[in-house]
Design a protein around this motif. Structure first.
Motif, mmCIF file in Angstrom:
data_model
loop_
_atom_site.group_PDB
_atom_site.id
_atom_site.type_symbol
_atom_site.label_atom_id
_atom_site.label_comp_id
_atom_site.label_asym_id
_atom_site.label_seq_id
_atom_site.Cartn_x
_atom_site.Cartn_y
_atom_site.Cartn_z
ATOM 1 N N LEU A 155 -6.429 -3.235 1.411
ATOM 2 C CA LEU A 155 -5.035 -3.717 0.908
ATOM 3 C C LEU A 155 -5.261 -5.089 0.210
ATOM 4 C CD1 LEU A 155 -2.971 -2.873 3.938
ATOM 5 C CD2 LEU A 155 -3.067 -1.382 1.839
ATOM 6 N N ASP A 156 -4.585 -5.542 -1.060
ATOM 7 C CA ASP A 156 -4.720 -6.508 -1.559
ATOM 8 C C ASP A 156 -3.827 -7.551 -1.005
ATOM 9 O OD1 ASP A 156 -6.341 -5.819 -3.792
ATOM 10 O OD2 ASP A 156 -4.738 -4.827 -4.979
ATOM 11 N N ALA A 157 -4.090 -8.658 -0.605
ATOM 12 C CA ALA A 157 -3.543 -9.669 0.096
ATOM 13 C C ALA A 157 -3.142 -10.968 -0.982
ATOM 14 C CB ALA A 157 -4.274 -9.947 1.141
ATOM 15 N N ASP A 158 -2.033 -11.241 -0.920
ATOM 16 C CA ASP A 158 -1.496 -12.477 -1.926
ATOM 17 C C ASP A 158 -1.685 -13.754 -0.800
ATOM 18 O OD1 ASP A 158 -0.595 -14.199 -3.628
ATOM 19 O OD2 ASP A 158 1.410 -13.499 -3.438
ATOM 20 N N ALA A 159 -2.934 -14.115 -0.831
ATOM 21 C CA ALA A 159 -2.950 -15.348 0.260
ATOM 22 C C ALA A 159 -3.404 -16.558 -0.534
ATOM 23 C CB ALA A 159 -4.079 -14.683 1.231
ATOM 24 N N ARG A 160 -3.241 -17.467 0.093
ATOM 25 C CA ARG A 160 -3.731 -18.885 -0.292
ATOM 26 C C ARG A 160 -4.882 -19.297 0.644
ATOM 27 N NH1 ARG A 160 1.668 -21.836 0.907
ATOM 28 N NH2 ARG A 160 1.606 -20.696 2.642
ATOM 29 N N MET A 161 -5.995 -19.162 0.021
ATOM 30 C CA MET A 161 -7.289 -19.506 0.640
ATOM 31 C C MET A 161 -7.787 -20.765 0.536
ATOM 32 S SD MET A 161 -8.048 -16.629 2.469
ATOM 33 C CE MET A 161 -9.578 -16.715 2.734
ATOM 34 N N ILE A 162 -8.385 -21.821 1.516
ATOM 35 C CA ILE A 162 -8.870 -22.942 1.165
ATOM 36 C C ILE A 162 -10.446 -22.648 0.916
ATOM 37 C CG2 ILE A 162 -9.411 -25.034 2.381
ATOM 38 C CD1 ILE A 162 -6.326 -24.365 1.921
ATOM 39 N N LYS A 163 -11.014 -22.851 -0.340
ATOM 40 C CA LYS A 163 -12.259 -22.726 -0.511
ATOM 41 C C LYS A 163 -13.051 -23.984 -0.581
ATOM 42 C CE LYS A 163 -15.257 -20.382 -4.020
ATOM 43 N NZ LYS A 163 -15.204 -19.725 -5.222
ATOM 44 N N TYR A 164 -12.513 -25.191 -1.089
ATOM 45 C CA TYR A 164 -13.210 -26.428 -1.178
ATOM 46 C C TYR A 164 -12.154 -27.319 -0.575
ATOM 47 C CZ TYR A 164 -16.203 -24.041 -4.439
ATOM 48 O OH TYR A 164 -17.129 -23.495 -5.123
ATOM 49 N N PRO A 165 -12.401 -28.741 -0.440
ATOM 50 C CA PRO A 165 -11.730 -29.799 0.081
ATOM 51 C C PRO A 165 -10.515 -30.058 -0.529
ATOM 52 C CG PRO A 165 -13.920 -30.283 0.442
ATOM 53 C CD PRO A 165 -13.970 -29.198 -0.391
ATOM 54 N N TRP A 166 -10.558 -30.008 -1.874
ATOM 55 C CA TRP A 166 -9.229 -30.512 -2.639
ATOM 56 C C TRP A 166 -8.301 -29.359 -2.638
ATOM 57 C CZ3 TRP A 166 -14.192 -29.859 -4.584
ATOM 58 C CH2 TRP A 166 -14.611 -28.704 -5.273
ATOM 59 N N ASP A 167 -8.584 -27.879 -2.229
ATOM 60 C CA ASP A 167 -7.537 -26.998 -1.997
ATOM 61 C C ASP A 167 -6.591 -27.638 -0.836
ATOM 62 O OD1 ASP A 167 -8.623 -25.217 -4.093
ATOM 63 O OD2 ASP A 167 -9.897 -24.381 -2.486
ATOM 64 N N LEU A 168 -7.120 -28.159 0.170
ATOM 65 C CA LEU A 168 -6.349 -28.760 0.976
ATOM 66 C C LEU A 168 -5.138 -29.632 0.711
ATOM 67 C CD1 LEU A 168 -9.136 -29.304 3.579
ATOM 68 C CD2 LEU A 168 -7.316 -27.588 4.322
#
Length: 397
Positions: A125-138
């Motif tokens: 299933l496709d999920a519309d999620a906010r993923m933290i990939k790098y420090p600046w994403d936080l």
């Protein structure tokens, strides 16, 4: 509403992308990073309040994590149906509902597994999620996280002391925990976002805090501090000067004047008086950062300093845009230090030498003892492992 049964099992795990969050994840599982008013793991747990929570992390960190959180089930064998959730996800209502309603599903976001049920049936299933990939994403998601955290938990003023002469702008969007004090001349401005102040926090006279913002338990905001929006300050911190769009994990000090902008500071750090961080290039171009040996275009105009645990800066230190400092490093001297500083670096700018392990540990023990925290045996071994890891980094300089 959450439809899960009380017996539901959830496992928060970290995947191989933790290396993209170095140096912050050298000393903690990825799900212990802070965004909004809590860590990523705490946030997931709040969205599933009736579930049994398990945690999976690197074996290297498991014993340390257990030493710090003896009440949590870490790397346990799981029997029965369980929902596994990637610890890099910034959970929200929509994702929680999707995961709750599709037992047997595997949830994917841009080719990355967000979570999955361990049952035999597996529907992608496709999920519309906010993923933290790098420090600046936080930092990128921090303002959203703060607003969502406030909406889910509005305790109000719980036996806090608000002195005459303090000004609360849009008071309905301000929460202050038990035992906290707001001194005369303080301005809490929640016109543009909520302000959440934890328990036993002291906000000293004439400080200004702009929402959205979170101040953790037992922290102190110094006289005349200017704390701008999109800022999260973890527990037991002392913060003064000017701070904007930044996250401080906890147990760290930035007591004096100086600017901290769009930065992530780990635990047990100290920024000396008049330490300043640049968070914008003079050409207004996107900032590039070196993470785990690779230079990456952040796509953002505003990125400041990323500093690992136990690192320090001397007075008048100037950090360039997009600087990364590892664990247990000591930065001082004139001019701008290098933008890439490995762990256990003794930086007499611009010269970098290897910081002696015994000296670094002596400082760590002293600093932690001041907060009545003991440097545990397993944590000590982890810091020794990071020292060996750092020697390879220094060899490449």
């Amino acid at each position: 509403m959450n439809s899960l049964k009380k017996t539901m099992q959830i496992c928060i795990y970290e995947d191989d992308h933790y290396v993209n969050l170095y140096p912050l994840t050298l000393t903690r599982p990825v799900f212990e990073l802070r965004c909004g008013a809590s860590t990523l793991a705490e946030r997931i747990a709040r969205y599933f309040p009736e579930a049994e929570i398990f945690y999976q992390c690197r074996p290297l960190l498991a014993s340390v994590y257990h030493e710090q959180h003896p009440d949590r089930r870490i790397n346990h064998k799981i029997s029965g149906e369980c929902l596994f959730i990637n610890g890099r996800v910034l959970m929200n209502d929509a994702l929680m509902q999707q995961m709750s309603e599709h037992s047997g599903g595997e949830f994917i976001n841009q080719g990355v597994i967000v979570g999955f049920w361990n049952s035999v049936k597996s529907v992608k299933l496709d999920a519309d999620a906010r993923m933290i990939k790098y420090p600046w994403d936080l930092m990128k998601y921090n303002a959203e996280g703060l607003r969502e955290d406030f909406d889910r938990n509005k305790p109000g003023h719980t036996r806090a002391t608000i002195y005459a002469g303090a000004h609360l702008v849009n008071a309905d969007a301000i929460t202050i925990g038990e035992g906290s004090s707001i001194k005369p001349g303080v301005v809490l401005d929640a016109e543009h976002g909520p302000i959440m102040i934890g328990s036993h926090v002291q906000v000293m006279p004439n400080a200004v805090i702009e929402g959205p913002c979170y101040i953790g338990d037992h922290s102190v905001i110094k006289i005349g501090a200017k704390i701008y929006g999109s800022t999260s300050i973890g527990p037991v911190c002392k913060v003064g000067g000017e701070v904007e769009g930044s996250i401080i994990q906890g147990y760290s000090n930035k007591q004096h004047d100086g600017f901290l902008g769009h930065s992530y500071i780990g635990e047990w750090c100290n920024l000396g008086a008049d330490t300043n961080t640049s968070d914008l290039k003079n050409n207004y171009g996107p900032v590039s950062i070196t993470i785990n040996g690779a230079e990456i275009n952040t796509g953002s105009l505003f990125v400041g300093l990323t500093m690992g645990d136990h690192s320090k800066s001397g007075i008048n230190t100037m950090f360039n845009t997009g600087t990364v400092v590892g664990v247990c490093s000591n930065v001082f001297g004139g001019g701008f230090p290098p933008k890439v500083i490995p762990s256990y670096a003794w930086v007499d700018s611009p010269k970098i030498t290897l910081y002696k392990m015994d000296k670094a540990m002596q400082v760590a023990n002293t600093v932690m003892a001041r907060r009545k925290v003991t440097l545990g045996e397993k944590y000590n071994l982890l810091l020794q492992w990071i020292f060996e890891f750092a020697k390879d980094e220094h060899a490449k300089l």
